[in-house]
Design an enzyme around this catalytic site. Structure first.
Site, short mmCIF file in Angstrom:
data_model
loop_
_atom_site.label_atom_id
_atom_site.label_comp_id
_atom_site.label_asym_id
_atom_site.label_seq_id
_atom_site.Cartn_x
_atom_site.Cartn_y
_atom_site.Cartn_z
N GLU A 192 0.84 -1.20 0.00
CA GLU A 192 0.00 0.00 0.00
C GLU A 192 0.88 1.26 0.00
OE1 GLU A 192 -3.02 2.16 -0.70
OE2 GLU A 192 -3.46 0.05 -0.32
N GLU B 198 1.46 6.35 -7.09
CA GLU B 198 0.39 7.28 -7.45
C GLU B 198 0.85 8.73 -7.34
OE1 GLU B 198 -2.99 6.29 -5.06
OE2 GLU B 198 -3.58 4.65 -6.39
#
Length: 133
Positions: free
Chosen positions: A73, A80
């Protein structure tokens, strides 16, 4: 958003590096809903492991699975942010593909973690379903 710490050199002391690492973990916890949900799931898994009094091996398996999901994550969030920094507000199909692949890595980590959870907690759940024999 620019960091108030304007230093451009490497950290000279371990405690500086540790502070920056903790700042990064605080930021991802504050800004990423998925990370917060995964943190909640990890706390539930830890409570269940404690409640069911799992073996030492099972604890290792659970902790590794939890850390695997957190690491992926974090990596997904980094990807991102970097893609958004490079591409900006414009749509780019390659940027979407990169983000999708990073999210896919998180999904695979979560599937592995679920499999570990089923391995550890499955017998307990099965016993409960059988009437606690």
């Amino acid at each position: 958003m620019a960091s108030p710490d304007k230093r451009i050199r490497k950290n000279r002391h371990f405690y500086q590096a540790l502070k920056h690492a903790l700042d990064g973990l605080k930021a991802v916890t504050r800004h990423e809903g998925n990370f917060r949900r995964e943190l909640l799931a990890a706390l539930i898994v830890i409570a269940a492991g404690w409640g069911f009094n799992v073996t030492r091996f099972d604890w290792v398996l659970l902790v590794v699975a939890i850390c695997l999901v957190f690491l992926f994550e974090l990596a997904n969030t980094i990807v991102e942010e970097l893609v958004d920094l490079v591409v900006g507000p414009h749509y780019d199909p390659r940027a979407k593909l990169i983000k999708d692949m990073a999210a896919g890595a998180v999904l695979l980590a979560a599937i592995i973690a679920i499999a570990c959870g089923v391995y550890v907690f499955g017998p307990f759940v099965w016993q409960l379903l059988q009437g606690g024999r």
